[in-house]
Design a protein around this motif. Sequence first.
Motif, PDB file in Angstrom:
ATOM      1  N   THR A 116      27.818 -16.525  38.928  1.00  0.00           N
ATOM      2  CA  THR A 116      26.738 -15.882  39.670  1.00  0.00           C
ATOM      3  C   THR A 116      26.593 -14.421  39.244  1.00  0.00           C
ATOM      4  O   THR A 116      27.519 -13.825  38.680  1.00  0.00           O
ATOM      5  N   LEU A 117      25.449 -13.860  39.574  1.00  0.00           N
ATOM      6  CA  LEU A 117      25.200 -12.461  39.227  1.00  0.00           C
ATOM      7  C   LEU A 117      26.237 -11.537  39.875  1.00  0.00           C
ATOM      8  O   LEU A 117      26.704 -10.576  39.251  1.00  0.00           O
ATOM      9  N   SER A 118      26.628 -11.837  41.097  1.00  0.00           N
ATOM     10  CA  SER A 118      27.624 -10.978  41.755  1.00  0.00           C
ATOM     11  C   SER A 118      28.968 -11.043  41.048  1.00  0.00           C
ATOM     12  O   SER A 118      29.657 -10.031  40.881  1.00  0.00           O
ATOM     13  N   ALA A 147      17.978 -15.008  32.725  1.00  0.00           N
ATOM     14  CA  ALA A 147      17.705 -14.152  33.887  1.00  0.00           C
ATOM     15  C   ALA A 147      18.783 -13.086  34.034  1.00  0.00           C
ATOM     16  O   ALA A 147      18.490 -11.909  34.303  1.00  0.00           O
ATOM     17  N   ILE A 148      20.043 -13.465  33.832  1.00  0.00           N
ATOM     18  CA  ILE A 148      21.125 -12.470  33.919  1.00  0.00           C
ATOM     19  C   ILE A 148      20.922 -11.421  32.819  1.00  0.00           C
ATOM     20  O   ILE A 148      21.083 -10.214  33.039  1.00  0.00           O
ATOM     21  N   GLY A 149      20.527 -11.878  31.649  1.00  0.00           N
ATOM     22  CA  GLY A 149      20.315 -10.964  30.517  1.00  0.00           C
ATOM     23  C   GLY A 149      19.203  -9.970  30.772  1.00  0.00           C
ATOM     24  O   GLY A 149      19.224  -8.856  30.247  1.00  0.00           O
ATOM     25  N   ALA A 173      20.749 -18.709  20.504  1.00  0.00           N
ATOM     26  CA  ALA A 173      19.521 -17.955  20.219  1.00  0.00           C
ATOM     27  C   ALA A 173      19.287 -16.848  21.253  1.00  0.00           C
ATOM     28  O   ALA A 173      18.511 -15.927  21.009  1.00  0.00           O
ATOM     29  N   LEU A 174      19.951 -16.919  22.391  1.00  0.00           N
ATOM     30  CA  LEU A 174      19.791 -15.863  23.409  1.00  0.00           C
ATOM     31  C   LEU A 174      20.565 -14.616  22.978  1.00  0.00           C
ATOM     32  O   LEU A 174      21.669 -14.714  22.451  1.00  0.00           O
ATOM     33  N   SER A 175      19.990 -13.456  23.280  1.00  0.00           N
ATOM     34  CA  SER A 175      20.603 -12.212  22.785  1.00  0.00           C
ATOM     35  C   SER A 175      21.914 -11.879  23.494  1.00  0.00           C
ATOM     36  O   SER A 175      22.702 -11.090  22.981  1.00  0.00           O
ATOM     37  N   ASN A 176      22.160 -12.468  24.659  1.00  0.00           N
ATOM     38  CA  ASN A 176      23.398 -12.129  25.378  1.00  0.00           C
ATOM     39  C   ASN A 176      24.498 -13.185  25.217  1.00  0.00           C
ATOM     40  O   ASN A 176      25.445 -13.212  25.992  1.00  0.00           O
ATOM     41  N   ILE A 177      24.377 -14.019  24.197  1.00  0.00           N
ATOM     42  CA  ILE A 177      25.401 -15.046  23.960  1.00  0.00           C
ATOM     43  C   ILE A 177      26.200 -14.670  22.717  1.00  0.00           C
ATOM     44  O   ILE A 177      25.640 -14.539  21.632  1.00  0.00           O
TER      45      ILE A 177
END
Length: 211
Positions: A116-118, A147-149, A173-177
């Motif tokens: 989770t975000l928290s 969404a987290i990114g 392909a996601l920049s935060n992976i």
Amino acid sequence: MTDHASFSTLLGRNRAIPVVTFATVDDAVPVGRALLEGGVGVIEVTLRTPAGLEALRRLKTECPDMVLGAGTILTPAQAEAAVAAGARFLVSPGHTATLVDCAKAIGVPWMLGATTLSEVMHLRKHGFMVQKFFPAEPAGGLAVLKAIGSVLPDVRFCPTGGISASKAKDYLALSNIIAVGGSWFVPSSGIDLQAVAEAARQAAASLNSAA
Ligand code: 3PG
């Protein structure tokens, strides 16, 4: 601590991490060799079975080129034993205050888990900039990581849980992976060394970073 640079350096070109739970120690070296033959130079050995620690020791001796990680670390004692057995990075499915303290002190990269975000914000506050996102697919997969990114772009993730060879590319392909992990290389249903080498060849060709 776990920062992007030290984790990237450790992984080298590898961006797909085989997560392997060994039923018997004797499988460790043949599997390690099959992965290396296919072009994958990293493995996360889970400590879910009694074979895990000895598998790490044998891989350290027989496959010295492989970057060894230990997964499913639930206690500081397991973390210390895994590092002593040869693990150069550690992975936990989630985190506790005890593990956070231990991970700050231990001196090897440790991907603590968040969903989770928290949880992500909590680990980020403690300096953990590379986190395991688990169980990736049931927890919302690509959509949640995107969404987290968008709010915490400086945190990088290694998603695992329900990721197949075909889905791995979309995650990467996601920049935060930073990497993906999964058991698809060595399914728990049984070890077929040719299939392990072939899965590694495909991952090396389509998922690893360019030389
Ligand atoms: C892990 O420990 O990261 C998972 O067991 C890997 O998940 P998978 O078996 O769904 O690939």
